[in-house]
Design an enzyme around this catalytic site. Structure first.
Site, PDB file in Angstrom:
ATOM      1  N   PRO A   1      41.478  42.934  34.390  1.00 17.61           N
ATOM      2  CA  PRO A   1      42.298  42.518  33.466  1.00 17.61           C
ATOM      3  C   PRO A   1      43.525  41.464  34.065  1.00 17.61           C
ATOM      4  CG  PRO A   1      42.887  44.609  33.932  1.00 17.61           C
ATOM      5  CD  PRO A   1      41.564  44.582  34.575  1.00 17.61           C
TER       6      PRO A   1
ATOM      7  N   ASN B   1      45.970  35.396  42.935  1.00 16.96           N
ATOM      8  CA  ASN B   1      45.241  36.613  42.380  1.00 16.96           C
ATOM      9  C   ASN B   1      45.573  37.572  43.891  1.00 16.96           C
ATOM     10  OD1 ASN B   1      44.439  35.831  40.289  1.00 16.96           O
ATOM     11  ND2 ASN B   1      42.402  35.062  41.084  1.00 16.96           N
TER      12      ASN B   1
ATOM     13  N   ASP C   1      43.589  40.527  44.243  1.00 19.02           N
ATOM     14  CA  ASP C   1      42.196  41.163  44.152  1.00 19.02           C
ATOM     15  C   ASP C   1      41.170  41.135  45.457  1.00 19.02           C
ATOM     16  OD1 ASP C   1      40.809  38.892  43.487  1.00 19.02           O
ATOM     17  OD2 ASP C   1      41.105  39.174  41.512  1.00 19.02           O
TER      18      ASP C   1
END
Length: 406
Positions: free
Chosen positions: A53, A127, A129
């Site tokens: 998400p 990001n 991630d």
């Protein structure tokens, strides 16, 4: 430099560099060899199709779903002052987000493809991630503006902490501490928390977009500074392509800005198709690991765009409606049986209480529906009544078309 007006360009204004403001024109620009130093700026939108998400979506974002962590405010999970007092909420969230659970998306593989073709000058990413690394984008081509899980340090003495130990701690939801003698400070991944400075690497490369000959912005709201200022560093006349759900920042205000509004992976597919790179892109993405560990074991991640997810939701809804209609038909048959039995029981009871009196004959009364046996009426009434009530409780409305999690 870095600041610009956000008013959309008048459609009648001709482009300066491109033949027209279109995907095909951008593809031609690249194929002609005029784009050799491409800068990509990416946000959480390129990772949502992997199942991660984003942070700020009102219903599905990370901040909107942190109430269970009992935080004073959602952003506290990334606040360095709060972390010093209570690091457990961060490590609870880190258990869900830690690299290794998600597969890179088509958008990540597209950046890798640019690098493989020698066209990527730099990827600036918001990001944390590490999916760009997993997709194979070289580390020296990545600027992680907000840090990432790639490295770890003590917040006190700044000593490094091994990835293996961090992975073990996060998998157990433990809070790791510094191994340096007499320190024992808290350790965390090199994610930039509120109250911390951005990485030095970001500041060193912040003006790099000024030397780019093409800029691609993907999946970002461009609301967080100083990252939001990066597209403004591109020189006038340099084409800028926005692949995003909506127009953001100053993109679309210059003559050579091209807007591909919609799903990031779908937009990347369009550009790859126009370039004739579809097979190369699919081959790269196929090479990413399709099986990822999750808290529920292993599963195969299937990448779907928004239209495919919506089609799945509609198909599920249709099945539920069909099932509901079938249940309703069965319920109608049993309800008729139940009503007939009640009539039959009432008639017999009235007959028993009026012994010696003639029982009127109702020639209009319907026969019992097919399938009814001839056991004593009270027994049948009790059992059929229970069955009918069971059907009533199971005949629920469809769950509805849920908004896909993208």
């Amino acid at each position: 430099m870095g600041q610009e007006q956000s008013c959309p360009i008048d459609e009648s204004t001709p482009p300066q560099t491109l033949k027209e403001r279109s995907v095909d024109s951008v593809a031609k620009y690249i194929k002609e060899g005029r784009a050799k130093k491409i800068v990509v700026m990416a946000g959480a939108g390129i990772s949502t199709s992997a199942g991660i998400p984003d942070f700020r979506s009102p219903d599905t974002g990370i901040y909107a779903n942190l109430a269970r962590l009992d935080l004073p405010y959602p952003e506290a999970v990334f606040d360095i002052s709060f972390f010093r007092k209570n690091p457990l909420p961060f490590y609870t969230l880190a258990h869900e987000l830690y690299p290794g659970k998600y597969r890179p998306t088509i958008s990540h593989s597209f950046v890798r493809l640019l690098s493989d073709k020698g066209l990527l000058l730099k990827l600036f990413t918001q990001n944390i991630d590490c999916l760009d690394r997993e997709a194979g984008v070289p580390e020296d081509r990545i600027v992680e503006a907000h840090g990432s899980f790639a490295h770890n340090h003590c917040i006190e003495c700044k000593s490094s902490f091994s990835d293996d130990l961090m992975r073990q701690a996060i998998s157990k939801r433990d809070v790791p501490y510094c191994l340096t003698p007499q320190c024992n400070g808290l350790v965390k991944p090199d994610i930039v928390f509120f109250g911390e400075q951005l990485p030095e690497e970001f500041h060193r490369n912040r003006s790099l977009p000024s030397s780019a000959d093409l800029c691609i912005v993907m999946g970002t709201s461009l609301t967080v500074q100083p990252f939001a200022s990066l597209p403004g560093f591109c020189s006038e006349g340099v084409p800028r392509v926005l692949v995003n759900l909506e127009r953001v920042g100053g993109l679309g205000s210059r003559p050579d800005d091209v807007l591909l509004l919609g799903d990031c992976d779908a937009g990347v597919h369009r550009l790859a198709a126009a370039l004739g790179w579809e097979k190369d892109l699919e081959a790269l993405w196929a090479g990413t690991n399709q099986e990822k560990p999750t808290t529920d074991g292993y599963h195969k991640v299937i990448q779907k765009n928004k239209d495919e997810l919506l089609d799945d939701q509609i198909a599920n809804l249709t099945r539920e409606v069909d099932q509901s209609l079938k249940v309703s038909d069965d319920h109608t048959v049993r309800l008729r049986q139940y009503i007939w039995l009640n009539k039959e029981e009432s008639r017999l009871l009235n007959g028993a209480s009026n012994l010696g009196k003639p029982v009127p004959t109702d020639n209009t009364e319907a026969e019992a529906p097919g399938g009814i046996d001839r056991r004593p009426t009270s027994e049948k009434s009790s059992q059929v009544s229970g069955a009918a009530m069971g059907d009533i409780s199971s005949t629920t409305a469809p769950s509805g078309l849920e908004k896909p999690s993208l």
